[in-house]
Design a protein around this motif. Sequence first.
Motif, PDB file in Angstrom:
ATOM      1  N   GLY A 151      -3.296 -13.147 -10.775  1.00  0.00           N
ATOM      2  CA  GLY A 151      -4.354 -14.140 -10.836  1.00  0.00           C
ATOM      3  C   GLY A 151      -5.742 -13.565 -10.619  1.00  0.00           C
ATOM      4  N   GLU A 152      -6.734 -14.473 -10.599  1.00  0.00           N
ATOM      5  CA  GLU A 152      -8.136 -14.083 -10.468  1.00  0.00           C
ATOM      6  C   GLU A 152      -8.451 -13.395  -9.149  1.00  0.00           C
ATOM      7  N   ASP A 153      -7.658 -13.645  -8.104  1.00  0.00           N
ATOM      8  CA  ASP A 153      -7.940 -13.057  -6.795  1.00  0.00           C
ATOM      9  C   ASP A 153      -7.449 -11.618  -6.659  1.00  0.00           C
ATOM     10  N   ILE A 154      -6.797 -11.072  -7.686  1.00  0.00           N
ATOM     11  CA  ILE A 154      -6.337  -9.685  -7.657  1.00  0.00           C
ATOM     12  C   ILE A 154      -7.548  -8.772  -7.844  1.00  0.00           C
ATOM     13  N   ASP A 155      -7.654  -7.787  -6.968  1.00  0.00           N
ATOM     14  CA  ASP A 155      -8.761  -6.828  -7.051  1.00  0.00           C
ATOM     15  C   ASP A 155      -8.324  -5.483  -7.611  1.00  0.00           C
ATOM     16  N   LEU A 156      -7.094  -5.076  -7.297  1.00  0.00           N
ATOM     17  CA  LEU A 156      -6.590  -3.765  -7.695  1.00  0.00           C
ATOM     18  C   LEU A 156      -5.121  -3.865  -8.074  1.00  0.00           C
ATOM     19  N   ALA A 157      -4.661  -2.856  -8.818  1.00  0.00           N
ATOM     20  CA  ALA A 157      -3.234  -2.711  -9.099  1.00  0.00           C
ATOM     21  C   ALA A 157      -2.853  -1.287  -8.715  1.00  0.00           C
ATOM     22  N   ALA A 158      -1.659  -1.133  -8.156  1.00  0.00           N
ATOM     23  CA  ALA A 158      -1.206   0.188  -7.710  1.00  0.00           C
ATOM     24  C   ALA A 158       0.295   0.308  -7.954  1.00  0.00           C
ATOM     25  N   PRO A 159       0.788   1.545  -8.096  1.00  0.00           N
ATOM     26  CA  PRO A 159       2.233   1.727  -8.298  1.00  0.00           C
ATOM     27  C   PRO A 159       3.040   1.031  -7.209  1.00  0.00           C
ATOM     28  N   GLY A 160       4.089   0.316  -7.639  1.00  0.00           N
ATOM     29  CA  GLY A 160       4.932  -0.400  -6.691  1.00  0.00           C
ATOM     30  C   GLY A 160       6.414  -0.232  -6.967  1.00  0.00           C
ATOM     31  N   VAL A 161       6.766   0.644  -7.905  1.00  0.00           N
ATOM     32  CA  VAL A 161       8.162   0.878  -8.269  1.00  0.00           C
ATOM     33  C   VAL A 161       8.433   2.379  -8.199  1.00  0.00           C
ATOM     34  N   ASP A 162       9.574   2.740  -7.659  1.00  0.00           N
ATOM     35  CA  ASP A 162       9.997   4.145  -7.566  1.00  0.00           C
ATOM     36  C   ASP A 162       8.964   5.008  -6.846  1.00  0.00           C
ATOM     37  N   VAL A 163       8.405   4.486  -5.780  1.00  0.00           N
ATOM     38  CA  VAL A 163       7.422   5.220  -4.987  1.00  0.00           C
ATOM     39  C   VAL A 163       8.163   5.923  -3.847  1.00  0.00           C
ATOM     40  N   LEU A 164       8.048   7.215  -3.781  1.00  0.00           N
ATOM     41  CA  LEU A 164       8.709   8.001  -2.743  1.00  0.00           C
ATOM     42  C   LEU A 164       7.920   7.907  -1.444  1.00  0.00           C
ATOM     43  N   GLY A 165       8.608   7.663  -0.360  1.00  0.00           N
ATOM     44  CA  GLY A 165       7.945   7.577   0.951  1.00  0.00           C
ATOM     45  C   GLY A 165       8.964   7.613   2.063  1.00  0.00           C
ATOM     46  N   PRO A 166       8.506   7.768   3.287  1.00  0.00           N
ATOM     47  CA  PRO A 166       9.420   7.801   4.438  1.00  0.00           C
ATOM     48  C   PRO A 166      10.001   6.432   4.736  1.00  0.00           C
ATOM     49  N   ARG A 167      11.135   6.416   5.401  1.00  0.00           N
ATOM     50  CA  ARG A 167      11.745   5.158   5.838  1.00  0.00           C
ATOM     51  C   ARG A 167      12.057   5.279   7.324  1.00  0.00           C
ATOM     52  N   ALA A 168      12.033   4.167   8.007  1.00  0.00           N
ATOM     53  CA  ALA A 168      12.367   4.129   9.438  1.00  0.00           C
ATOM     54  C   ALA A 168      13.861   4.407   9.606  1.00  0.00           C
ATOM     55  N   ILE A 169      14.217   5.033  10.698  1.00  0.00           N
ATOM     56  CA  ILE A 169      15.618   5.320  11.002  1.00  0.00           C
ATOM     57  C   ILE A 169      16.413   4.024  10.993  1.00  0.00           C
ATOM     58  N   GLY A 170      17.566   4.048  10.323  1.00  0.00           N
ATOM     59  CA  GLY A 170      18.439   2.888  10.290  1.00  0.00           C
ATOM     60  C   GLY A 170      18.113   1.883   9.211  1.00  0.00           C
TER      61      GLY A 170
END
Length: 172
Positions: A151-170
């Motif tokens: 919608g009109e209130d969106i300011d930016l778009a960024a990758p949101g699929v298959d993004v590699l990053g750390p995860r919390a234990i468990g």
Amino acid sequence: GYVDDIVGWNFIDRNNLPWDFNGHGTLVAGIIAAGRDNDVGIAGVNPGARLMVLKAMDERGRGPASAIAEAIVYAASHGARVINLSVGGRQLTRTEYLAVEFAWSRGAIVVVAAGNEGVELTNYGPGGLPRAVTVTATDTADRRVTESNFGEDIDLAAPGVDVLGPRAIGTD
């Protein structure tokens, strides 16, 4: 800040244990600030960033607007320049509005996820707030992810699929 606020603050349980039992907060923090040259395989977009760990959602990703607002005010009052919120709800609240306005008045930018319902962002909080920088997700072909709000209130778009990053234990 609060007594014993050494690693951060949990605005849900009102203690200094902001542990991530869901994994999302850790993932986002790593995407933002994971160190480079660490033999882990990722580097954050700003490896030099300092993080203030504040928890305003429970393990199911739910929390009252009052906890979110309190975390925003706390961060802005303690020198945060960028406040990231990967949260959203089906309505705009005055409480969140006032907190984002306060952060803005203190010179902080509040970056908010658009949400994951695949709906138009009007009246969706806090992403629909005028002073929030609202980010929608894109896929590997740089198209909006179907479940990401729009919608009109969106300011930016960024990758949101298959993004590699750390995860919390468990977490997954």
